[in-house]
Each structure stands twice: as structure tokens, then as C-alpha cells.
Design an enzyme around this catalytic site. Sequence first.
Site, mmCIF file in Angstrom:
data_model
loop_
_atom_site.group_PDB
_atom_site.id
_atom_site.type_symbol
_atom_site.label_atom_id
_atom_site.label_comp_id
_atom_site.label_asym_id
_atom_site.label_seq_id
_atom_site.Cartn_x
_atom_site.Cartn_y
_atom_site.Cartn_z
ATOM 1 N N GLU A 119 0.808 -1.220 0.000
ATOM 2 C CA GLU A 119 0.000 0.000 0.000
ATOM 3 C C GLU A 119 0.842 1.272 0.000
ATOM 4 O OE1 GLU A 119 -2.741 -0.356 3.258
ATOM 5 O OE2 GLU A 119 -4.132 -1.528 2.070
ATOM 6 N N GLU A 290 -6.827 -7.645 -0.613
ATOM 7 C CA GLU A 290 -7.345 -7.730 0.755
ATOM 8 C C GLU A 290 -8.821 -7.352 0.722
ATOM 9 O OE1 GLU A 290 -5.074 -5.271 3.447
ATOM 10 O OE2 GLU A 290 -3.153 -5.967 2.654
HETATM 11 C C1 GAL Z 1 -4.386 -2.642 4.915
HETATM 12 C C2 GAL Z 1 -3.031 -3.280 5.054
HETATM 13 C C3 GAL Z 1 -3.039 -4.496 5.931
HETATM 14 C C4 GAL Z 1 -3.870 -4.267 7.141
HETATM 15 C C5 GAL Z 1 -5.254 -3.878 6.728
HETATM 16 C C6 GAL Z 1 -6.147 -3.632 7.907
HETATM 17 O O1 GAL Z 1 -4.230 -1.260 4.891
HETATM 18 O O2 GAL Z 1 -2.456 -3.596 3.812
HETATM 19 O O3 GAL Z 1 -1.726 -4.798 6.307
HETATM 20 O O4 GAL Z 1 -3.281 -3.266 7.912
HETATM 21 O O5 GAL Z 1 -5.226 -2.724 5.964
HETATM 22 O O6 GAL Z 1 -7.454 -3.395 7.482
#
Ligand code: GAL
Length: 609
Positions: A119, A290
Amino acid sequence: MVEAGLTWVRIGEFAWSRLEPQPDELNFDWLDHAIDVLGQAGLKVVLGTPTATPPRWMLDIYPDMLAVDAEGRPRGFGSRRHYCFSHAGYRDESCRITRLLAERYGDNPHVAAWQTDNEYGCHDTVLSYSLVAKVAFRRWLRARYGEIEALNTAWGNVFWSMEYREFAEIELPNLTVTEANPAHCQDFRRFSSDQVALFNRMQVQILREHSAAPIAHNYMGRVTEFDHFKTGDDLDIASWDSYPLGFLEDRVGADSAHQRAFARQGDPDFQAFHHDLYRSVGKGRWWIMEQQPGPVNWAPSNPAPLPGMVRLWSWEAFAHGAEAVCYFRWRQAPFAQEQMHAGLLRPDSVDAPALAEVRQVRDELAEAGTVTQAQAPVALIFDYEADWAWSVQPHRVGLSYFQLVFDTYRALRRAGLSVDILPPTARDFRGYRAVLAPGLMHMADALKEALAGAEAQTILGPRSGARRENFAIPVPLPPDWPGWDLTVTRVESLRADCPMSLNGGGAITGYREEIEGAGEMILALDNGAPVAMAQGNVTYLAGWCDDAALDRLVHRLCDQIGLPHLDLPQGLRCRDTAQERFWINYADQPQISPDGEVPAAGVLRVVTA
Ligand code: GAL
């Protein structure tokens, strides 16, 4: 994981302190073992480079590697993303750890994809006002302008006696008494974005020397401080991290009634917008790296999703062309910052509620035919440089280019249109019936000509072509459209509580332009002043339209291009693929689509071809 239907597992993206507990003391045994265990089980690994979390010892070697905020404060150790993209020493370290991973796992059959860093830009980490950034910025300016006189002229530094005698005199545009020169700010934005692309490219080059597996980065929602198209040019896959409930309160820009209605579902357009954006950034190849599976820990409030939403979000991504949807995270961690962040498993390894929906998606995918993407009838141009230009010079607190484009996107989706998002470098508009380019503050002449020559209906404005590349107001005055005598004669911004109503419904809010010239009047203020004018295939919009005004405009557009406008109710959206129409219902009750009832928090697939 296998039983639940997962096929990809991303690991390693923050693991530097375990890979290298001390400088040059390496320990890959645990990662060898993890990859082996996953691979033996038939899972494919996405291996992350761990450069978003330099270990503590790195700071002993490079105390000046931290990014610095606009107030001049270092962004310290103790969480993540604590590095400045311009730090050459850290860049070397990031290449070194990337090379070690690439050499060790480049031909490992289980490592089927890579993720660079994690990110970029999250937590406001693109702009850094460090000493190393200043030195690199001066170098970047010298490469861009060659002579200091050229820079002085381009920026207009005669104003307020800001003229420089040499590049070494130029500071970063923070800590000035009042606002810094917008041209200075915009170049700093460009430079900062280039530093991200460079940092990424250095890792990509190393990975490619050792591995044939595709390389992705996981982008974020509404992070616009670097040009994702440019960074994406070096990658094989664009992926993004979709947190529909996490984004709702402070990234969507919706009022509180809307937020209440979708508190457990997320905004019905925000995910789709990013799917379409990243499909474009990835030149067709994109994933969800994610997907939120339950309450997260980091938003202003963190509710649980309605039953069905994890499945809905997954299917919505497939409808927009995702190759993979991965969930973050597998097991809720009982310790540290994200201990209140749900996983597919609870901290005690018992199934969390989302896992049943993941199994359902597994079963449905096994039954479903392939989803094939088709070119959308409508294109919307998204330009990161325009986003920087609006934030450098919003003309009123809170006006944002992202919001303007997103408002336009929502209006298209309310009408039931599927949308492709295109970069500002697009020149070939064949196959599109309409192209919208709101707020594109600088428009290359080649883009103007391509649009003027295209068959598509084009909608421009407000502020399209309002600045030259060097941030000067062009003369002849904007929009200076090929073959059209139309001039923006004056601009003003409006108080939030002072909208100007349109004759026939809707209003201009926040930002307005006065225009003069030939053309057909499409929308006008109550007092008769033009708000939208058209000539040939081009419509120019002289203000920021509210939803009602945008709907009027989009309905007219639909009539022009021969598509029905569906006027969809809150929460109900559709997406056309090559053979199907997907109905996606974000509402907490069933809704009726032209193809039948769509269940609450549910999806309806209809074969169309
Ligand atoms: C994203 C990140 C993850 C985790 C997640 C939490 O920003 O890539 O590592 O922190 O959010 O929702």
C-alpha cells in the site's frame, strides 16, 4: 484454507525483522517452511517484499531515512511505512532484501506471484519534506527545466520576488509564511509521485531477473498522491485492498443519512469505482488483494457487515473482472495494532462468520461459468495530476477532484451504465458512445484533439483545461476547445450553504464558472445564465452539479447515445459483462430490478447474450 476454497495466500509483506533480525544475519528457514507447507497443500503463494516495514536496526544505519511531515516532524518508528521514498540508502536496502528474496524464491514453484511493498501512499506517506527529498527534488527540477531561468519563467517567480539564482536555492513548498506558489507545489507532487514509481521499479527489475511470476502491488482506496497508472506500467497486475465499511465514513464523502443506510454494507459505488479504476491501472489484470471479512480496527467506527456482504463484495469484484479475491486476514491476531481486526478465523482459530460466505463463494465459483469482460459503453477519464492540481488549488475548502469524478461515476451508475475508467493518456476512444472528462485541469492538446475527433459524446468541465502544464491560466482562456468559440470568463467558488438552483431542477454547488460563446444551452441557472452548453458532440459543464443536475445531464446523454436510463433506487446497481448482467443490491431489503427481485445484500445474475 484449502477446505474453505482458498487458492492464493499472500505472506511475508511485513516480515523483515524475522528475515533479518540483525544487519546481514539472515534467517529464511521459517519462510522456506511456510512456503513449503502452503505449496504442498496445493496453495499458491503471493510473496510480498517486506519494505513497508524496515526493522528498527535500519534506523541506526540511516537515521535520516524517515519521512518528514509538512510541519517538519519526522514520522517515527513504531508502526509502518516509516521511510522516505527519496532516501538512496534505504532504496539500496530495499533492493538488497528484494534481491535476496528473488534469488531464493524466484524459481520456487509455489511462489506464483509477487507483491511489491504494501500500500504505497497509505497513511499519507507519499509526500515527504525531508532533507533527502529536498536534494532529490532539486535534481528532479534541474532535469526537468535545465536552466534556472526556465523554471523561473514556468513558475512565474517574478511574482513576489520569488526568483531563484540556482536550483540549490529551492526549498520544498512547506513552512512558507502563506501559500506557496501552486506551480512549485504541483511540481513537488509530480516529483513525489515519480519517487514512488522509481522505488517500485527498482524492486520490479530485480524480481524479473529471477522470476517469471507476475508482479502486483496492493493499492488502496482513495489514495491519489501518486500516479497509479505510471507505477502500474511496471507491474503485471493491479490489486487493491477493499474495506467497504472502513472507507464509508471518511473516504466516500457521503452525508450521514447515506452512511447510516449503508453502515453495514459500505457505499454501493465506492468499491465498483475502484474495481473499474484498477482494472484500467492493471490494463485488464486486477485482483482484490485484501477484502474486509468483518469489523476492522481503523475506521471512525467499525461495525460488522450484514450477513451476505462478504459474498456480495466478492461477486461484485468478479463482475468487474477481478482475477482473484483474497481476504485480509486469515486469523485475527491476538496482539498488536490489529488485534481488533477480524479475520476468517477468530483468534482462537474457530471459524469467524465470514468463512461460511467464503465457502459459499467457493461453491458458486465451481458452478459458475467464466465471467468475461466487455468494453463499457461509457468511459470516464481519471487523472492523478488533476487530483493534485485541485488539492494544490481547490479554490474553496474541501473541493476535491476525486469527489467530482466520483459524483459523476455515481450518476452514471444510477442510470444503470457500466463504466470503463481511462487514463489521461488515452487517445483511442473507438467503441465508446460517451467519454466524460470532468475537472481535468490540464488537458494535453493531443487529448483534446482525440476527443474532438472521436465519435463519442464528450462531457467536459468544470475546470477542464483550466491550466497549462506549468499551472498558468491559458490564453486564449479555457476551455480553448478545438473549433468551438466558448470561453470561461470568470470562476467563483460558493459557500457550502449557498447552492445556485437550476431552471428545471438541480443545483450548482461549491464551484461555478461563467461561460460565454456559441452553442446549445443544455442547463441554465434560474436567472438564465448557462450551466451546460453543447456544440457538436461536446458538452461543457460550467459548475459542480448536484445529483439532481447530474441525473438530468446523464439522462440526456443516454438519450443521445441510445441507451435506456434506468434510474436505479438507492443501493441497487448493475454491471454488464460480455454475457451477463449482474444485479448487486447493497440495501438491507430486497429490491426489484427490471430482471426480477434482488435479495437484500444479494446478487442476481442474468444471462444477456
Ligand atoms: C491494509 C493493510 C493491511 C492491514 C489492513 C487492515 O491497509 O495492507 O496490512 O493493515 O489494511 O485493514
